[in-house]
Design a protein around this motif. Structure first.
Motif, PDB file in Angstrom:
ATOM      1  N   ARG A 139      11.354  11.440  -9.484  1.00  0.00           N
ATOM      2  CA  ARG A 139       9.976  11.647  -9.886  1.00  0.00           C
ATOM      3  C   ARG A 139       9.020  11.154  -8.798  1.00  0.00           C
ATOM      4  O   ARG A 139       8.055  11.822  -8.449  1.00  0.00           O
ATOM      5  N   SER A 140       9.330   9.974  -8.224  1.00  0.00           N
ATOM      6  CA  SER A 140       8.479   9.418  -7.175  1.00  0.00           C
ATOM      7  C   SER A 140       8.423  10.334  -5.959  1.00  0.00           C
ATOM      8  O   SER A 140       7.365  10.565  -5.388  1.00  0.00           O
ATOM      9  N   LYS A 149       6.334  13.461  -6.266  1.00  0.00           N
ATOM     10  CA  LYS A 149       4.875  13.349  -6.272  1.00  0.00           C
ATOM     11  C   LYS A 149       4.234  13.546  -4.901  1.00  0.00           C
ATOM     12  O   LYS A 149       3.024  13.709  -4.809  1.00  0.00           O
ATOM     13  N   LEU A 193       1.312   6.644  -3.093  1.00  0.00           N
ATOM     14  CA  LEU A 193       2.302   7.662  -3.446  1.00  0.00           C
ATOM     15  C   LEU A 193       3.433   7.707  -2.419  1.00  0.00           C
ATOM     16  O   LEU A 193       4.620   7.741  -2.769  1.00  0.00           O
ATOM     17  N   SER A 216      -6.835  13.857  -8.620  1.00  0.00           N
ATOM     18  CA  SER A 216      -6.290  12.562  -9.010  1.00  0.00           C
ATOM     19  C   SER A 216      -7.350  11.698  -9.692  1.00  0.00           C
ATOM     20  O   SER A 216      -7.056  10.610 -10.164  1.00  0.00           O
TER      21      SER A 216
END
Lengths: 438, 184
Positions: A219-220, A223, A83, A263
């Motif tokens: 978006r990345s 996260k 991530l 997750s």
């Protein structure tokens, strides 16, 4: 032979045994034990052993070590490295050398939840190394970046080695964490600068990757909020006195565990593997701590620290020269020795000497300053030959990398490390001001 | 035999020749599994400390009541857990060895040194276990307990003693492994 000479002799024997591949903990235990027994008698030594090992291991302050190790293990298995790397790559990947810069960013982020240099380097490598190689990065740049990036794992709080330093010198863990934060950020920027210079000189070493659309980038980056939130909560909580470092570590481990659970990566297999890895590293650290406990009990009897302080005090050397000399010893030792063992062997000898120096700062300020500088020297030792552990770890993960190539890749980052050390030596306030706000 | 090794090994010497061979005979393999089970139990104890601490912190800030004696529970549980970690750490070669000066030696010579150090390790582990027993007996006689909860200290000592005993026992096949490597 005086007690001090006897102590110096056994100190040498201990180093010799360590050099002859005796496990560090055993060397310290055996030499310390023989020394202690010959000065104070065998029955005194046996009595010491009744309570010292369990007493050393069963300590509230030190319980922060396994807890932070567990947190780092869970972060590794939760896939946080992926991530973090993706987020950093989304921001800078399209530039020349961008993936390397993204790796440094990812390491800094991972270092914020992991207290070990080697774990940070290895975890980020599993994500970033294949990506960089696929993108045509040179082996030297890729390996150098990862090895150096790993050191951010101990410069950014939490830091296991800093916890140990804090415990043996009886300093505040929270203050030392804060003190290391600014140098950590400077180190990160220094690494980025080193990469920039590298790709300017040799553009082929780090070609640019394709750019991503803006929405994708956002978006990345979005996260990674759990990592940011957990870091702020853990370090902020210690800083504001909301909880003790041990509580902070437990909260952090629980939070990372929750992230991993959500997750879907945390199953019994990964969880038990995290526990076993935590067990292995914790066992390694605490066995050395037990050895060091015995060795220090012996050192205290020989009065070497006092003798050394008096001897150097009478020598008329300027305090800053003495300090430089100690750092030089650390640099040399750091190249051939395990960092934890080095800190545990030498701090009891050097610490009273250093805090007694007239450098224009209070004892506590010198303790913090010296701790951060020792940390940076340790960090340099982790990426220098002949036993730069980080470099070996990275190198073992890609068969196409040659060891010489990997070590050559760390050179620009070494310069950055030395520069940081020089800055700290000249301006101690770099690490002191944040610590003193607390 | 299952292993949990990843390529980077904290503290392992960088030039050691990869994952070790199994300890060999079923007795040694059984010990290795036992050491692993101890480490896992210690790890679960540590996870228990995490849950207890979180509950205590939340309790303190939300309900104004922490879990009584949370510090001493942490202290004793971590002490026991760490001792439970030692055997697994030792059999998986987790202990720090400086390999810089001896990396040029032949494997046989290195194994010979390792066997000697393994014997020193055995003596250390035996000494620690023996004195832990003496310490535990003293604590039992004293009746020393923790401040808040009144947990008898000797209970923690005896728990750690079991793990220390296992550490001393697993030292034997480890030495044997090195000796076999010398003869080869």
């Amino acid at each position: 032979m005086t007690d001090t000479e006897f102590g110096a002799l056994l100190f040498g024997v201990c180093l010799l045994l360590i050099g002859l591949r005796m496990p560090v903990a055993v060397a310290m235990f055996v030499v310390g034990g023989v020394g202690f027994a010959s000065l104070a008698g065998w029955s005194a030594f046996l009595n010491l052993l009744n309570t010292a090992p369990f007493g050393r291991v069963s300590s509230y302050t030190l319980s922060v070590v396994p807890l932070f190790l567990l947190m780092g293990q869970l972060a590794t298995r939760a896939g946080l490295s992926r991530l973090l790397f993706d987020a950093a790559r989304a921001c800078v990947g399209h530039r020349r050398g961008g993936l390397a810069v993204a790796t440094i960013g990812g390491c800094a982020g991972f270092g914020a939840v992991c207290g070990s240099s080697l774990a940070t380097a290895a975890t980020m490598a599993s994500v970033a190394l294949p990506e960089m190689r696929r993108q045509g990065y040179s082996g030297a740049l890729a390996a150098g970046t990862l090895a150096a990036g790993g050191t951010l794992g101990i410069l950014f709080p939490p830091s296991i080695i800093l916890v140990i330093y804090a415990v043996i010198t009886e300093q505040s863990i929270g203050k030392l964490f804060l003190a290391a934060l600014v140098p950590g950020v400077i180190a990160m920027l220094g690494y980025v600068a080193a990469i920039t210079v590298c790709v300017r000189i040799n553009p082929g070493a780090g070609p640019a990757a394709p750019s991503l659309p803006f929405a994708e980038r956002l978006r990345s980056v979005g996260k990674v909020w759990p990592v940011v939130a957990i870091f702020v909560a853990v370090i902020g909580g210690i800083y504001l006195g909301v909880f003790t470092p041990t509580e902070a570590a437990a909260m952090g481990a629980a939070a990372i565990g929750l992230v991993a659970l959500v997750s879907g990566r945390l199953r019994w297999r990964t969880f038990s593997a995290s526990l076993l890895d935590t067990a292995r590293t914790t066992g390694m650290i605490f066995l050395i701590l037990i050895g060091a406990e015995i060795f220090n009990a012996f050192l205290a009897l020989t009065q070497i620290p006092t003798a050394l302080a008096e001897g150097l005090g009478a020598s008329g050397l300027a305090p800053i020269v003495i300090l430089l000399g100690i750092l030089l010893v650390y640099l040399v030792l750091g190249c051939v020795m395990d960092s934890l063992a080095m800190i545990l062997l030498t701090v009891p000898v050097f610490f009273p000497l250093v805090t007694g120096l007239d450098l224009g700062y209070t004892e506590e300020e010198i303790a913090i300053w010296f701790g951060v500088m020792a940390l940076i020297v340790v960090e340099i030792g982790l990426i220098t030959p002949p036993i730069g552990l980080n470099v070996y770890a990275i190198n073992a993960m890609d068969r196409s990398l040659r060891l010489g190539e990997s070590f050559r890749g760390t050179v620009p980052f070494l310069w950055s490390g030395f520069l940081l050390l020089a800055i700290l030596l000249m301006v101690p306030e770099v690490c002191l001001w944040l610590a003193e706000l607390a | 035999m299952r292993r949990h090794r990843r390529p980077p090994e904290p503290a392992a010497d960088p030039t050691s020749p990869g994952p070790s061979s199994a300890l060999g005979d079923p007795f040694a393999a059984g010990l290795e599994r036992l050491a692993r089970a101890f480490a896992l139990a210690g790890g679960l104890l540590l996870a228990g400390v995490v849950v207890m601490t979180v509950a205590s912190v939340l309790g303190r800030y939300i309900f104004g009541v922490p879990i009584p004696g949370d510090y001493e529970l942490t202290e004793l549980a971590c002490g026991i857990a760490v001792f439970a970690f030692f055997p697994h750490c030792h059999v998986t070669r987790g202990n720090v060895v400086v390999d810089f000066f001896t990396s040029r030696l032949s494997p046989r010579h290195r194994s010979a040194l390792d066997a000697l150090h393994g014997i020193a390790f055995t003596i250390m582990a035996g000494l620690v276990a023996w004195r832990l027993l003496v310490g535990a007996m003293r604590k039992l006689e004293d009746g020393e307990t923790t401040l808040f909860l009144g947990i008898p200290i000797h209970a923690a000592y005896f728990a750690a003693l079991i793990a220390a005993g296992l550490l001393a026992v697993v030292c034997v096949p480890v030495v044997h492994r090195h000796l076999r490597a010398v003869r080869r």
